[in-house]
Design an enzyme around this catalytic site. Structure first.
Site, PDB file in Angstrom:
ATOM      1  N   ASP A  53       0.584  -1.214   0.112  1.00  0.00           N
ATOM      2  CA  ASP A  53       0.119   0.111   0.049  1.00  0.00           C
ATOM      3  C   ASP A  53       0.875   1.314   0.028  1.00  0.00           C
ATOM      4  O   ASP A  53       1.688   1.514   1.089  1.00  0.00           O
ATOM      5  CB  ASP A  53      -0.855   0.067   1.130  1.00  0.00           C
ATOM      6  CG  ASP A  53      -1.895   1.209   1.338  1.00  0.00           C
ATOM      7  OD1 ASP A  53      -1.661   2.122   0.484  1.00  0.00           O
ATOM      8  OD2 ASP A  53      -2.528   1.445   2.403  1.00  0.00           O
ATOM      9  N   SER A 146      -1.777  13.653 -15.053  1.00  0.00           N
ATOM     10  CA  SER A 146      -2.846  13.460 -15.938  1.00  0.00           C
ATOM     11  C   SER A 146      -3.430  15.019 -16.492  1.00  0.00           C
ATOM     12  O   SER A 146      -3.095  15.748 -15.774  1.00  0.00           O
ATOM     13  CB  SER A 146      -4.337  12.945 -14.906  1.00  0.00           C
ATOM     14  OG  SER A 146      -5.543  12.888 -15.982  1.00  0.00           O
ATOM     15  N   TYR A 159      -9.955  14.146  -8.256  1.00  0.00           N
ATOM     16  CA  TYR A 159      -8.934  13.502  -8.918  1.00  0.00           C
ATOM     17  C   TYR A 159      -7.976  14.702  -9.730  1.00  0.00           C
ATOM     18  O   TYR A 159      -7.094  14.574  -9.746  1.00  0.00           O
ATOM     19  CB  TYR A 159      -9.525  12.587 -10.051  1.00  0.00           C
ATOM     20  CG  TYR A 159      -8.557  12.164 -10.791  1.00  0.00           C
ATOM     21  CD1 TYR A 159      -7.728  11.011 -10.393  1.00  0.00           C
ATOM     22  CD2 TYR A 159      -8.375  12.354 -12.221  1.00  0.00           C
ATOM     23  CE1 TYR A 159      -6.715  10.532 -11.253  1.00  0.00           C
ATOM     24  CE2 TYR A 159      -7.459  11.749 -13.202  1.00  0.00           C
ATOM     25  CZ  TYR A 159      -6.630  10.970 -12.687  1.00  0.00           C
ATOM     26  OH  TYR A 159      -5.745  10.112 -13.560  1.00  0.00           O
ATOM     27  N   THR A 194      -6.995   1.654 -21.558  1.00  0.00           N
ATOM     28  CA  THR A 194      -6.622   0.565 -20.639  1.00  0.00           C
ATOM     29  C   THR A 194      -8.069  -0.223 -20.226  1.00  0.00           C
ATOM     30  O   THR A 194      -8.977   0.242 -20.607  1.00  0.00           O
ATOM     31  CB  THR A 194      -6.062   1.147 -19.106  1.00  0.00           C
ATOM     32  OG1 THR A 194      -7.014   1.913 -18.637  1.00  0.00           O
ATOM     33  CG2 THR A 194      -4.751   1.968 -19.596  1.00  0.00           C
TER      34      THR A 194
END
Length: 254
Positions: A53, A146, A159, A194
């Site tokens: 993690d 991104s 995000y 993806t």
């Protein structure tokens, strides 16, 4: 694809997942060991599987020590864990995408999950690996951002905030590590085909073409090629950059 590209270039690569069986989540394999073995077929570099993690500092340290025990040192770090995944994980909704993901209505648990996966995890990995690079006066760090972090939007806002934070962290780290001869850059993909992308987004069939136009979705190998370039000597004088890989969909300054 990023791991395959680095193996093709001759690097020894630790292929990371959150869990040993992480590849099962989106039908990409049975285990991290299987994926690592498949990646090893791409070139001369060696591979190993690891999992942790990345939002847990002790887990990051454990995984990094496993890599160092196997390969001796870490010369390249690619921070690619992330995604707009809420507190309940990928098993709920559309690949874990949070409900009400806007600036005012996202739950605090989902907010924390998205921020941790995309920003905190990268920070912890850099904190663990960068000191060794500083000692050796060499290394490469690449974060995966991104295009969502380059402009405002209503849905998927947190995000975007997390990726924008990662972009700026990359620039700040690049400034800090400049005196140590360590380039730090961010690759910011646009829509890329993806398995998770196909599951969670409405797909424009006309954008699924693979050549003949830049008005299309990207492919993983196109992102991987840029990551590979940033690990080669050809990019030795590039640092502190957020490089968008989106076919020119965004042409404004970062």
């Amino acid at each position: 694809m990023m791991a395959e590209e680095l193996v093709r270039l001759g690097a020894n690569v630790a292929v990371h997942g959150t869990r040993q069986d992480s590849p099962k989540t989106f039908g990409e394999g049975e285990s991290m060991e299987q994926v690592a073995a498949d990646v090893a077929e791409s070139g001369p570099g060696d591979t190993m599987a690891c999992w942790c993690d990345v939002t847990d500092e002790q887990e990051v340290q454990r995984a990094a020590n496993e890599v160092r025990d196997r390969f001796g040192q870490i010369d390249i770090l690619v921070c690619c864990a992330g995604g707009d995944i809420g507190a309940a994980g990928t098993a709920v909704g559309k690949g874990g995408r949070p409900e009400n993901d806007d600036c005012l209505n996202i739950s605090l648990a989902d907010y924390q999950s998205v921020m941790d996966r995309n920003l905190l995890g990268s920070i912890l990995c850099c904190r663990e690996v960068a000191p060794g690079m500083i000692q050796r006066h060499t290394g490469r760090i690449i974060t995966i951002g991104s295009i969502a972090g380059c402009s405002g939007r209503t849905y998927g806002a947190i995000y975007s905030v997390a990726k924008a934070g990662l972009h700026e962290y990359t620039r700040c780290l690049a400034d800090q590590l400049r005196q140590h001869n360590i380039p730090v850059n961010c690759v910011a993909p646009g829509g890329t085909v993806t398995e998770r992308f196909l599951r969670i987004n409405p797909i424009d069939d006309e954008m699924m073409v693979q050549q003949g136009t830049l008005e299309r979705y990207g492919r993983p190998d196109e992102v991987a090629g840029v990551v590979g370039f940033l690990c080669t000597d050809a990019s030795a004088f590039i640092s502190g950059q957020v490089l968008r890989v989106d076919g020119g969909g965004q042409t404004f300054p970062c």
